[in-house]
Design an enzyme around this catalytic site. Sequence first.
Site, PDB file in Angstrom:
ATOM      1  N   HIS A   1       9.144   0.856   3.486  1.00 40.10           N
ATOM      2  CA  HIS A   1      10.045   1.232   4.422  1.00 40.10           C
ATOM      3  C   HIS A   1      10.952  -0.102   4.139  1.00 40.10           C
ATOM      4  CE1 HIS A   1       7.692  -1.953   6.638  1.00 40.10           C
ATOM      5  NE2 HIS A   1       6.513  -0.978   6.705  1.00 40.10           N
TER       6      HIS A   1
ATOM      7  N   SER B   1       4.207   0.810   8.277  1.00 40.99           N
ATOM      8  CA  SER B   1       3.886   2.428   7.877  1.00 40.99           C
ATOM      9  C   SER B   1       3.209   2.857   8.876  1.00 40.99           C
ATOM     10  CB  SER B   1       2.983   2.131   6.608  1.00 40.99           C
ATOM     11  OG  SER B   1       3.886   1.239   5.436  1.00 40.99           O
TER      12      SER B   1
ATOM     13  N   GLY C   1      11.030  -2.971   5.571  1.00 39.05           N
ATOM     14  CA  GLY C   1      10.620  -4.142   5.688  1.00 39.05           C
ATOM     15  C   GLY C   1       9.885  -4.548   4.137  1.00 39.05           C
ATOM     16  N   HIS C   2       9.430  -3.713   3.315  1.00 37.31           N
ATOM     17  CA  HIS C   2       9.187  -3.675   2.031  1.00 37.31           C
ATOM     18  C   HIS C   2      10.588  -4.044   1.189  1.00 37.31           C
ATOM     19  CE1 HIS C   2       5.718  -0.967   3.450  1.00 37.31           C
ATOM     20  NE2 HIS C   2       5.065  -2.096   3.021  1.00 37.31           N
TER      21      HIS C   2
ATOM     22  N   MET D   1       0.906  -1.383   0.100  1.00 37.53           N
ATOM     23  CA  MET D   1      -0.041  -0.027  -0.092  1.00 37.53           C
ATOM     24  C   MET D   1       0.932   1.264  -0.019  1.00 37.53           C
ATOM     25  SD  MET D   1      -3.419  -0.901   2.022  1.00 37.53           S
ATOM     26  CE  MET D   1      -2.805  -0.832   3.552  1.00 37.53           C
TER      27      MET D   1
HETATM   28  O1  PAF Z   1      -0.121  -5.726   3.527  1.00 38.31           O
HETATM   29  C1  PAF Z   1      -0.375  -4.854   2.789  1.00 38.31           C
HETATM   30  O2  PAF Z   1       0.145  -3.850   2.756  1.00 38.31           O
HETATM   31  C2  PAF Z   1      -1.827  -4.964   2.130  1.00 38.31           C
HETATM   32  O3  PAF Z   1      -2.868  -5.582   3.041  1.00 38.31           O
HETATM   33  C3  PAF Z   1      -1.980  -5.497   0.777  1.00 38.31           C
HETATM   34  C4  PAF Z   1      -1.315  -7.169   0.922  1.00 38.31           C
HETATM   35  C5  PAF Z   1      -0.879  -4.942   0.080  1.00 38.31           C
HETATM   36  C6  PAF Z   1      -3.176  -5.515   0.145  1.00 38.31           C
HETATM   37  O4  PAF Z   1      -3.757  -4.206  -0.054  1.00 38.31           O
END
Ligand code: PAF
Length: 287
Positions: free
Chosen positions: A33, A192, A35-36, A29
């Site tokens: 950060h 986030s 983690g992503h 979304m």
């Molecule tokens: O974990 C997230 O950021 C959300 O739940 C996802 C998997 C992108 C779905 O909108």
Amino acid sequence: MLLHNIEDVRKEITEWRKSGLTVGLVPTMGALHNGHLSLIKKAKETCDKVVVSDFVNPIQFGPSEDFDKYPRTLEADMDLCNKEGVDIVFAPSADEMYGEGQRLSNDTLTYVCPPFFYVNTLCGKSRTGHFDGVCTVVLKLFNIVQPDYAFFGQKDAQQVIIIKKMVNDLNVPIKIIQCPIVREESGLALSSRNKYLTEQGKKDALVLSKILNNIKSCYKKGITDVSALKETAYNFLTEKHDLEYIEIVDKYTLEDKIKADDNSIALIACRVENVRLIDNIYLGENS
Ligand code: PAF
């Protein structure tokens, strides 16, 4: 490359497929950060091409939740993705995802409903419809991108378990890769929503990981009674912590446990400065 339209994404991916390239999807979304970043790095290692979706999905937020104020940082997200060599950032509008002017409700749209036993527990108890919204958008992203692999963080443990269940039950031909929680040096799990916390709030939020680590060390010392393990949380909580749940369940099925074992996961949800934070730990593993 930043793309906003489904058709453009499909066009690119069709070309990749013609060349026999493998595709990884990192659904996010935004407000990226570290983690992503760990998910993106894992995707880069695993696949020839990587797509990151960046979409604040309205149908997974309840009416009193933080959809409007959820951080939207597309420019910074793009910088990070470009630096990591992400091939496509897919940032659709809600109209693009759900149809122009579409009323976002399961009265008018097809939703994916994960099983009752998986949603009527933990976060699902207070976030009615949340996992329907998550599964619906994730399945749509899977159908748009048709990746070979999709990458999710263990931080949202219930979410990954439910997505794996959906993929299994609906025969979705995608391999789900779960990546470990990334923490600040202090122990705070990256999220986030940490952006909403003050410096003091961040310190108070350390209680979540402390509680989980303590439960794990009690388990390692031989305490298996779940009530006794959960009880230890109260040694850490103060008036600054509004505990929503602390649970120890099966790490595959989310079923409650009476006695903890090596397949158990301890999960916590707690509000600090009115910010809802979650964290979890596997009791059987050494990490
Ligand atoms: O974990 C997230 O950021 C959300 O739940 C996802 C998997 C992108 C779905 O909108």
